[in-house]
Scaffold this motif. Structure first.
Motif, short mmCIF file in Angstrom:
data_model
loop_
_atom_site.label_atom_id
_atom_site.label_comp_id
_atom_site.label_asym_id
_atom_site.label_seq_id
_atom_site.Cartn_x
_atom_site.Cartn_y
_atom_site.Cartn_z
N ALA A 137 -9.65 29.51 19.85
CA ALA A 137 -8.36 30.11 19.51
C ALA A 137 -8.45 31.29 18.55
O ALA A 137 -7.60 32.18 18.58
CB ALA A 137 -7.43 29.05 18.91
N ASN A 153 -2.74 30.64 20.97
CA ASN A 153 -4.08 30.50 21.55
C ASN A 153 -4.53 29.04 21.56
O ASN A 153 -5.12 28.57 22.54
CB ASN A 153 -5.09 31.34 20.77
CG ASN A 153 -5.01 32.82 21.09
OD1 ASN A 153 -4.34 33.21 22.04
ND2 ASN A 153 -5.69 33.63 20.31
N ALA A 154 -4.26 28.33 20.46
CA ALA A 154 -4.66 26.93 20.39
C ALA A 154 -3.95 26.11 21.47
O ALA A 154 -4.58 25.27 22.13
CB ALA A 154 -4.35 26.37 19.00
N TYR A 157 -5.57 26.98 24.98
CA TYR A 157 -6.87 26.41 25.26
C TYR A 157 -6.84 24.88 25.27
O TYR A 157 -7.62 24.24 25.99
CB TYR A 157 -7.91 26.93 24.26
CG TYR A 157 -8.25 28.38 24.51
CD1 TYR A 157 -8.89 28.77 25.68
CD2 TYR A 157 -7.92 29.37 23.58
CE1 TYR A 157 -9.20 30.11 25.92
CE2 TYR A 157 -8.22 30.70 23.81
CZ TYR A 157 -8.86 31.07 24.99
OH TYR A 157 -9.15 32.39 25.22
#
Length: 212
Positions: A137, A153-154, A157
């Motif tokens: 991330a 981002n976290a 993913y």
């Protein structure tokens, strides 16, 4: 208001004598690190890593030691970060541990190399899931518009990899192979103990006392 210039501490906890120190700096480091751990020093595994960029400007940051043996000192990070880029251009670096409560400092200098993919894979799998997702991330050292970028981002993913995120290609371990160690023990009246170990051509260590 107390002046910063007036802040002083008398170091009187211990001493570092040649006759009581190890001939091998790795053994001396192992002893001191374990004493920091058993003494419950806050974050005894935290070390300052210093690198130098192509512009000859040094930079430092805190990283965590994850292993040490006769091959060197190991930590893991993002290869694309500023430290990764600087190590790619100049593999020489320095590490420093400061165990304030024990009035001790260890300084280590040497050349850095990446650890094997297998070693990086093994350590990555041992990390908590959130940390493994975080490695994907965070575009470490890059400018981002806000924390929302990391959160998004976290989430991205985590949904993509579920419980089995692979090791990112830009993430792995480094190992510093020491050629110089310094052990500093605070002493009274600023007459500190300071022992240096330098590697010799025959690969043995020369132990010397330095003036503080």
């Amino acid at each position: 208001m107390t002046s910063i210039a007036d802040l002083r501490k008398s170091y009187e906890r211990a001493e570092l004598d040649e006759s009581a120190s190890h001939a091998d700096p790795l053994q001396q480091f192992d002893q001191w690190l374990n004493e920091a751990i058993t003494g419950q020093v806050p974050e005894p595994n935290a070390m300052t890593l210093a690198t130098v960029g192509s512009n000859l400007r040094p930079s430092t940051r805190i990283v965590l030691i994850k292993g040490y043996d006769a091959q060197g000192i190991t930590w893991f990070t993002n290869y694309d970060s500023r430290k990764g880029q600087e190590l790619a251009g100049n593999p020489y670096a320095a590490l420093q541990f400061h165990w304030v409560e024990l009035e001790r400092v260890v300084r280590i200098e040497g050349v850095v190399e990446k650890v094997s993919d297998a070693e990086s894979d093994a350590y990555f799998k041992s990390r908590p899931l959130d940390s493994r997702i975080g490695a994907w991330a965070s575009p470490q050292s890059q400018v981002i518009s806000g924390r929302g970028v990391l959160v998004a981002n976290a989430a991205k993913y985590a949904a993509q990899f579920l419980l089995q995120p692979p090791r990112p290609p830009h993430w792995g371990g480094y190992r510093l192979k020491p050629d110089n160690w310094q052990f500093w023990q605070g002493r009274k009246s600023r007459l500190h103990d300071r022992l240096q170990y330098r590697i010799q051509p025959d690969q043995n260590w020369l132990r010397e006392r330095l003036a503080p």
